[in-house]
Design a protein around this motif. Structure first.
Motif, PDB file in Angstrom:
ATOM      1  N   ARG A  23      46.336  69.589  -0.512  1.00 57.10           N
ATOM      2  CA  ARG A  23      46.298  70.520   0.631  1.00 57.10           C
ATOM      3  C   ARG A  23      47.412  71.563   0.516  1.00 57.10           C
ATOM      4  NH1 ARG A  23      42.876  68.171   4.447  1.00 57.10           N
ATOM      5  NH2 ARG A  23      42.477  65.962   4.062  1.00 57.10           N
ATOM      6  N   ARG A  53      41.284  73.378   8.733  1.00 57.70           N
ATOM      7  CA  ARG A  53      41.365  71.919   8.918  1.00 57.70           C
ATOM      8  C   ARG A  53      41.650  71.209   7.596  1.00 57.70           C
ATOM      9  NH1 ARG A  53      36.975  73.058  12.343  1.00 57.70           N
ATOM     10  NH2 ARG A  53      35.520  72.103  10.868  1.00 57.70           N
ATOM     11  N   THR A  56      45.428  71.719   6.866  1.00 58.69           N
ATOM     12  CA  THR A  56      46.321  71.011   7.791  1.00 58.69           C
ATOM     13  C   THR A  56      46.082  69.504   7.838  1.00 58.69           C
ATOM     14  OG1 THR A  56      44.817  71.425   9.644  1.00 58.69           O
ATOM     15  CG2 THR A  56      46.611  73.037   9.277  1.00 58.69           C
ATOM     16  N   ARG A  58      43.352  67.924   8.950  1.00 58.02           N
ATOM     17  CA  ARG A  58      42.501  67.475  10.051  1.00 58.02           C
ATOM     18  C   ARG A  58      41.051  67.297   9.611  1.00 58.02           C
ATOM     19  NH1 ARG A  58      45.112  71.873  12.770  1.00 58.02           N
ATOM     20  NH2 ARG A  58      43.067  72.828  12.915  1.00 58.02           N
ATOM     21  N   ARG A  59      40.779  67.479   8.307  1.00 59.54           N
ATOM     22  CA  ARG A  59      39.440  67.274   7.772  1.00 59.54           C
ATOM     23  C   ARG A  59      39.569  66.570   6.425  1.00 59.54           C
ATOM     24  NH1 ARG A  59      34.465  71.117   7.981  1.00 59.54           N
ATOM     25  NH2 ARG A  59      33.093  70.065   6.513  1.00 59.54           N
ATOM     26  N   ARG A  60      38.701  65.600   6.179  1.00 59.19           N
ATOM     27  CA  ARG A  60      38.713  64.898   4.893  1.00 59.19           C
ATOM     28  C   ARG A  60      38.366  65.875   3.782  1.00 59.19           C
ATOM     29  NH1 ARG A  60      35.485  59.483   4.787  1.00 59.19           N
ATOM     30  NH2 ARG A  60      36.557  59.413   2.798  1.00 59.19           N
TER      31      ARG A  60
END
Length: 194
Positions: A23, A53, A56, A58-60
């Motif tokens: 990420r 997302r 950050t 907040r998403r796989r």
């Protein structure tokens, strides 16, 4: 299932660290390119909110999206998830007979970086020029080098670089005093200089 939109958790000894690393890489490369979230999302053909997302956490991470993001960032999926950074420092092999140091390039084992101190001018006899498959890139670290390239005689000063296909007959030497060069040879050029 790896195709379509099935989700894939990237696996590693420490999934959380790799996840954060991927990420952070996505964001760092995007920022280095000067791209907004919207620009990278457009290039990767995903929504800006999905990209946000992903960055950050907040998403796989989905394999198909990582492939699209890597392509949009002009990198590969392997480079995006690479974790082998243990051997960052490499030491040169010393070739005293040719007054050079050689470092392998891990990203492409056929490539090598060579540092060489030149003390002789290039050969006067055109029959001593070499030609072989490959490409060569060099930068003069100190002094002035003379590059014979086909019928051309080029002076390469300190901090100047030269890049050329090695199928052109070539030789390099000094212009009146010692000089040091750093060269990058692809697999074929390295073979031609053995």
């Amino acid at each position: 299932m790896l195709g379509g939109h099935s989700l894939l958790s990237v696996t590693h000894d420490d999934d959380g660290d790799l996840d954060r690393l991927v990420r952070a890489r996505i964001r760092a490369i995007r920022v280095a390119q000067g791209w907004s979230l919207e620009e990278l999302a457009r290039r990767a053909r995903i929504s800006p909110s999905s990209l946000s997302r992903i960055e950050t956490g907040r998403r796989r991470l989905a394999l198909d999206q990582l492939v699209d993001i890597a392509r949009a960032l002009d990198t590969s999926l392997d480079q995006l998830v690479e974790t082998d950074t243990d051997d960052v420092i490499s030491h040169p092999a010393i070739d005293a007979a040719h007054a050079q140091m050689r470092w392998p390039v891990r990203a492409d084992p056929g490539m090598a970086v060579i540092r060489q101190r030149l003390t002789d001018p290039p050969p006067d006899n055109p029959s001593r020029l070499r030609a072989h498959p490959g490409r060569e890139w060099l930068v003069v670290l100190s002094g002035t080098a003379v590059l014979l390239l086909g019928n051309r005689r080029l002076r390469v000063e300190t901090n100047q670089a030269a890049e050329f296909p090695t199928m052109l007959p070539h030789a390099i030497g000094t212009a009146g005093g010692p000089c040091e060069i750093l060269g990058i040879f692809d697999r074929d050029a390295r073979r031609g200089h053995r």
